[in-house]
Design an enzyme around this catalytic site. Structure first.
Site, PDB file in Angstrom:
ATOM      1  N   SER A 337       0.834  -1.204   0.000  1.00  0.00           N
ATOM      2  CA  SER A 337       0.000   0.000   0.000  1.00  0.00           C
ATOM      3  C   SER A 337       0.868   1.254   0.000  1.00  0.00           C
ATOM      4  O   SER A 337       0.624   2.207  -0.743  1.00  0.00           O
ATOM      5  CB  SER A 337      -0.912  -0.014   1.226  1.00  0.00           C
ATOM      6  OG  SER A 337      -1.593   1.203   1.341  1.00  0.00           O
ATOM      7  N   TRP A 340       2.429   1.583  -3.340  1.00  0.00           N
ATOM      8  CA  TRP A 340       1.422   2.021  -4.316  1.00  0.00           C
ATOM      9  C   TRP A 340       1.299   3.536  -4.299  1.00  0.00           C
ATOM     10  O   TRP A 340       1.134   4.181  -5.335  1.00  0.00           O
ATOM     11  CB  TRP A 340       0.067   1.381  -3.970  1.00  0.00           C
ATOM     12  CG  TRP A 340      -1.040   1.783  -4.904  1.00  0.00           C
ATOM     13  CD1 TRP A 340      -1.423   1.157  -6.052  1.00  0.00           C
ATOM     14  CD2 TRP A 340      -1.924   2.910  -4.767  1.00  0.00           C
ATOM     15  NE1 TRP A 340      -2.473   1.809  -6.637  1.00  0.00           N
ATOM     16  CE2 TRP A 340      -2.802   2.894  -5.872  1.00  0.00           C
ATOM     17  CE3 TRP A 340      -2.052   3.923  -3.834  1.00  0.00           C
ATOM     18  CZ2 TRP A 340      -3.785   3.846  -6.054  1.00  0.00           C
ATOM     19  CZ3 TRP A 340      -3.039   4.878  -4.025  1.00  0.00           C
ATOM     20  CH2 TRP A 340      -3.898   4.837  -5.123  1.00  0.00           C
ATOM     21  N   HIS A 341       1.417   4.119  -3.100  1.00  0.00           N
ATOM     22  CA  HIS A 341       1.252   5.570  -2.993  1.00  0.00           C
ATOM     23  C   HIS A 341       2.413   6.336  -3.601  1.00  0.00           C
ATOM     24  O   HIS A 341       2.239   7.476  -4.028  1.00  0.00           O
ATOM     25  CB  HIS A 341       1.065   5.976  -1.531  1.00  0.00           C
ATOM     26  CG  HIS A 341      -0.327   5.744  -1.044  1.00  0.00           C
ATOM     27  ND1 HIS A 341      -0.757   4.528  -0.588  1.00  0.00           N
ATOM     28  CD2 HIS A 341      -1.413   6.562  -0.963  1.00  0.00           C
ATOM     29  CE1 HIS A 341      -2.033   4.611  -0.240  1.00  0.00           C
ATOM     30  NE2 HIS A 341      -2.456   5.824  -0.459  1.00  0.00           N
ATOM     31  N   GLY A 342       3.588   5.755  -3.608  1.00  0.00           N
ATOM     32  CA  GLY A 342       4.700   6.485  -4.211  1.00  0.00           C
ATOM     33  C   GLY A 342       6.004   5.728  -4.123  1.00  0.00           C
ATOM     34  O   GLY A 342       6.204   4.908  -3.226  1.00  0.00           O
ATOM     35  N   PHE A 508      -0.447   9.642  -7.450  1.00  0.00           N
ATOM     36  CA  PHE A 508      -0.278   8.194  -7.258  1.00  0.00           C
ATOM     37  C   PHE A 508      -0.708   7.466  -8.502  1.00  0.00           C
ATOM     38  O   PHE A 508      -1.437   6.767  -8.715  1.00  0.00           O
ATOM     39  CB  PHE A 508      -1.045   7.735  -6.025  1.00  0.00           C
ATOM     40  CG  PHE A 508      -0.682   8.543  -4.800  1.00  0.00           C
ATOM     41  CD1 PHE A 508       0.642   8.876  -4.555  1.00  0.00           C
ATOM     42  CD2 PHE A 508      -1.629   9.004  -3.930  1.00  0.00           C
ATOM     43  CE1 PHE A 508       1.000   9.638  -3.447  1.00  0.00           C
ATOM     44  CE2 PHE A 508      -1.302   9.746  -2.814  1.00  0.00           C
ATOM     45  CZ  PHE A 508       0.008  10.074  -2.577  1.00  0.00           C
TER      46      PHE A 508
END
Lengths: 508, 493
Positions: A337, A340-342, A508
């Site tokens: 997670s 996934w955000h960066g 994102f």
């Protein structure tokens, strides 16, 4: 094209008007064209990437269906796995190339440097395509759903392309599931005044969250985080709390605009936020925050991990007590997670922090219960529940330091500044007026946050203010509608004084 | 209910809703725009309130127009009506659309266009107002607004490209929202005052002075900075030439005589070079160009006629306006309206103008008798405050003018536009109807007087301040003592 841009204010009514005017059989084509135009406003070339991703996942769906029809079950299962693997590898490969390659190369260089090897790894000059993580995950969910038999493969490639690119939720979600949205794309929608009104109201609320609260809070957050060495103690605490407000209003605002816009056209998108800051546990927080991503990760990563043989071989598992490997799966899921955000260590740290905090919460659950029992703490009281909410909010805020800071060293530096002094008087001695906002702006921000809190409180108790308004007499309703527009027009953070601020989750 | 009835009701509801929305947004915009700075950007808006065909001359352009041309003075001396259709800094394209709109509204005999915008350096990124100011002032119901916004957006985007090539840090692009008052001024809610809610149908202030925005301060302008000549800025741009042509055609089409003007200001050599080219272009095209920079007979005095580096104050504007009036009357295009019916407001203003002249040219060191007469003759255009203790001589002068003042007794008196009121209150208001009075007097326990947050030095004496409520510019306060007056020296407590 941003939802809070002037172009969108022309684009959306035009697209909607024409959508209801043209014949049903070509409506999806119109929406597809509009969605690609919407996306190409950022960078036309990246529409090609989205088209490739669309074709791959569409073909994988057709392939899975074809294998099911033409081969006996055992052989078909193998073929299906190949199609799924192909779709995932290619899509994640594209995502990796554009989002994570430079990060991986930079870390490789650091790793070699630690080993004393000077390796010059070139950095690629790639611009991150807007919303790539969102549409990639949405497209992959289709492959997985067809594989699992949850939906039939879509034969019309253009209709499927619309599913991937549907403009309201294209660049920042909600990450829709094929079983919810794909079917709706075939439905015939007539213009429904009440539905459209309700959708517009939701959009206005989303705009309120974005342009009145989030973008205003961002002024203070940016001032403090961009120059955090100059601030300490409560100013830093305030900046983090305001960032919590900002990121919630920014993303929840986007989701509300997306859901409202889709609703005006007759589509129903999934809820993405459910008053997350009222959560009593971190697990509950994640069931209320960015629900579409949380459930995606749960369905397509966490659960497969829990039941896979691979995680059972990992050291931190519940094997000794003969339980599925929940903890390691949890940490891995939150690691994903964060990633996934960066492509940055601070996002990974943010994700891991949440994963580890949840594992600690689960590990210590029994002991905590014992302590509560021994101390005769009544857990059903409002004060205890408020304490829980504040505790969860504090943990979430602490993790946001990693989320907002530009780097790991900045995040650690920020924590140092935050705990460098006890100075609550800065909240009252005029220091706040040096953080980029005057007295009136602070007043508007505080009142708007209070309004947000009241609305969220009502929603958490099952009271829908939209339904409440719609039940009122016409003059009252109209006053509310007009007031909503005027409040947005007057107190919105837009215009020559402000640049239209990007939605945080676009990156994102 | 029959389907057609249902549809009709739905349409009516949508129309009513749209009307209400526009109405509420417009009123909100008007309320928010009432602060001196914003209103200045709408100085020309009162043109929409003028009877069509009642304006002989429109003066179009940026702040150099509203600070240099006094239409009332030209009317008083030549009977020619005029209106300054201007906003602060604006691109020449904005001026062009302003000209089109002014011609559409009034079909004037003459349209005077100020040309400072033609000398702007394309490499310099200007403030957002520059690209949208005039278009923002246009009525939302004007056909030219619809045409102007996309045209100006396109030009702004092109200028953005040019500016970013030279200056990478140029500010961001604009959007169509920047061409509307509400969306442009929406952050001004901090400036709201009681007066904001008085002119909710639009600003009256500058409409009363026909778009003229007087300033009375006297500031000696600095020497202009020289600019390096580059390929971009050394000649009139293709866009400028295109716009000049378009202005010429627009005026020709409506039978309006086009005249160019350049208000006096200290120019640098690059600007002189461009004005030379403008002279050449105007001559070639048979258009008069009144370059007041090139008129030594105007006798513009740098020490007394400017209120900042480039803008004329009231005293400088009188000189330019007289010259403009002379030129216009010599064209032979105009009839003298001073005796005509239908020009009552102009004639009424002529009387007021005499008072304006009397008040605003009154020396801060004029004899107290002159001050007393002026104070006694104020009309509804003014607010004034008097506070202090008069000695025998001053009390006699004030009483001669009609006041009832006792020598040696502290008093406060407020002129609210109609009456002078000797103040029984302990404290006089700092503002009336939102107009700011710098002075505020407070009686203290010992019978002395404090003015505002300051102490009057050199008391006994009577502190006086006059504010023109139309223009909202407070005159500097003075202290009357005996038979004389002097600027009021005030000191922070």
């Amino acid at each position: 094209m941003l939802f809070n841009s002037s172009q969108f204010l022309l684009f959306f009514p035009f697209v909607t008007l024409l959508y209801f005017v043209i014949p049903h059989r070509v409506r999806y084509l119109w929406l597809l064209a509009a969605s690609y135009y919407f996306y190409m406003c950022w960078n036309p070339r990246y529409a090609l990437l989205m088209a490739i991703s669309t074709l791959i996942t569409w073909a994988s769906g057709i392939g899975i269906e074809w294998a099911g029809r033409h081969f006996p079950p055992e052989k078909a299962a193998k073929w299906k796995k190949w199609f799924v693997a192909g779709s995932f590898v290619l899509n994640l490969g594209i995502l990796f190339s554009f989002k994570y390659l430079n990060f991986a190369l930079a870390n490789l260089q650091r790793l070699f440097a630690l080993a004393g090897i000077a390796l010059q790894v070139p950095q690629l000059d790639l611009l991150l395509p807007v919303g790539i993580s969102f549409y990639t995950f949405q497209a992959l969910s289709y492959t997985a759903d067809v594989y699992r038999g949850d939906v039939d493969a879509e034969h019309n490639v253009l209709r499927y392309a619309l599913f991937v690119s549907f403009f309201p939720q294209l660049v920042a979600g909600p990450i829709e599931r094929s079983k919810n949205l794909l079917g709706q794309l075939r439905e015939y929608h007539t213009f429904d005044f009440a539905r459209a009104k309700s959708g517009v109201m939701l959009m206005l609320w989303g705009y309120f969250e974005k342009v009145v609260i989030a973008d205003r809070a961002a002024i203070v957050v940016n001032t403090v985080f961009n120059d955090y060495q100059q601030y300490s103690g409560f100013v830093c605490v305030l900046a983090v709390v305001l960032f919590a407000v900002q990121v919630y209003c920014d993303f929840s605002g986007y989701s509300d605009i997306a859901i409202g816009a889709a609703q005006v056209m007759g589509f129903s998108l999934m809820q993405n936020f459910r008053q997350p800051y009222f959560s009593h546990t971190l697990a509950e927080f994640w069931s209320r925050w960015h629900i579409s991503l949380s459930t995606w990760l749960q369905d397509y990563l966490f659960e497969p991990l829990v039941w896979s043989q691979w995680t059972k071989k990992l050291p931190i598992v519940g094997r000794r007590v003969h339980k599925p490997p929940v903890y390691s799966s949890l940490v891995i899921t939150f690691f994903a997670s964060g990633l996934w955000h960066g492509a940055s260590w601070n996002y990974i740290a943010w994700g891991l922090m949440h994963g580890i905090m949840q594992v600690i919460g689960k590990v210590t659950k029994k002991k905590r219960r014992k302590v509560i029992k021994k101390l005769h703490i009544r857990t059903e009281t409002a004060s205890y529940r408020l304490f829980q909410q504040l505790l969860v909010f504090a943990m979430v805020c602490a993790s946001y330091v990693f989320f907002r800071a530009p780097s790991m060293s900045a995040a650690l530096g920020f924590f140092r500044q935050m705990f460098s002094g006890f100075n609550p008087w800065v909240l009252l001695d005029g220091t706040l007026l040096t953080l980029g906002m005057g007295r009136e702006q602070w007043f508007v921000l505080v009142v708007a946050i209070l309004l947000l809190w009241v609305v969220d409180l009502c929603h958490s108790r099952g009271i829908s203010l939209r339904s409440f308004t719609e039940k009122q007499n016409t003059p009252v309703r109209w006053v509310v509608y007009l007031l909503a527009v005027v409040v947005l027009a007057v107190f919105g953070t837009y215009g020559p004084q402000f640049d239209a601020a990007q939605f945080i989750y676009f990156q994102f | 209910m029959k389907a057609w009835k249902k549809r009709l009701l739905c349409t009516l509801r949508v129309l009513l809703w749209a009307f209400l929305l526009v109405f509420v947004l417009r009123v909100t915009a008007n309320v928010l725009c009432v602060s001196s700075e914003n209103e200045l950007n709408r100085a020309g808006e009162g043109l929409y309130r003028q009877r069509p065909g009642s304006i002989d001359v429109v003066y179009v352009g940026p702040s150099h127009v509203y600070s240099s041309i006094i239409p009332q003075l030209i009317y008083d001396e030549y009977g020619i009506t005029g209106y300054n259709f201007s906003t602060a800094a604006q691109s020449l394209a904005n001026t062009y659309w302003g000209l089109r709109e002014a011609i559409r509204l009034q079909h004037p005999k003459v349209a005077v266009v100020e040309l400072i915008c033609a000398t702007a350096d394309p490499a310099e990124r200007q403030a957002p107002l520059y690209y949208s100011g005039m278009a923002r002032m246009l009525s939302p119901f004007s056909p030219y607004k619809t045409l102007a916004v996309p045209d100006l957006l396109r030009r702004e985007a092109e200028s953005f490209e040019v500016a970013t090539q030279v200056n990478a840090g140029a500010a961001g692009k604009m959007s169509w929202l920047d061409f509307w008052r509400l969306t442009s001024f929406h952050t001004q809610y901090g400036d709201l005052s009681a007066r904001s809610f008085k002119d909710i149908w639009g600003p009256r202030r500058y409409a009363e002075s026909w778009g003229y925005a007087p300033r009375y301060e006297k500031v000696e302008p600095e020497k202009p900075k020289e600019q390096e000549l580059t390929e971009l800025n050394q000649d009139l741009s293709a866009e400028t030439l295109e716009l000049l042509e378009k202005m010429k055609h627009a005026a020709e089409k409506s039978g309006t005589k086009l005249v160019f003007m350049v208000a006096p200001y200290p120019t640098n050599s690059r600007e002189d070079r461009l004005y030379g080219q403008l002279h050449h272009w105007a001559e070639e095209n048979g258009i008069d160009l009144l370059d007041f920079n090139q008129m030594p007979q105007l006798d513009i005095d740098y020490t007394t006629d400017y209120w900042d580096n480039t803008h004329l104050n009231y005293f400088g504007a009188q000189k330019v306006s007289r010259a403009m009036g002379r030129y216009l009357s010599e064209t032979g295009l105009f009839e003298d309206h001073r005796q005509e019916k239908g020009f009552d407001r102009w004639n009424q203003r002529a009387g007021n103008y005499a008072l304006w002249h009397q008040v605003e040219t009154l020396s801060l060191t004029a004899p107290s008798a002159q001050w007393a007469d002026t104070l006694a003759g104020l009309n509804k255009d003014y607010l004034a405050l008097m506070a202090g203790t008069a000695d025998e001589t001053l009390a006699a002068e004030l009483n001669r003018a009609g006041f009832a003042v006792q020598a040696g007794q502290p008093f406060c008196a407020l002129f609210d536009g109609e009456h002078w009121t000797l103040a029984p209150q302990e404290e006089m208001a700092a503002s009336v109807d939102g107009h700011r009075l710098v002075l505020r007097c407070t009686k203290d326990g010992g019978g002395g007087l404090t003015v505002g947050d300051t102490t009057v030095q050199g008391a006994p004496g009577v502190a006086v301040q006059i504010v023109n409520r139309l223009t909202d510019w407070p005159m500097p306060p003075v202290l009357l003592q005996g038979s004389g007056a002097q600027p009021l020296e005030i000191e922070e407590q």
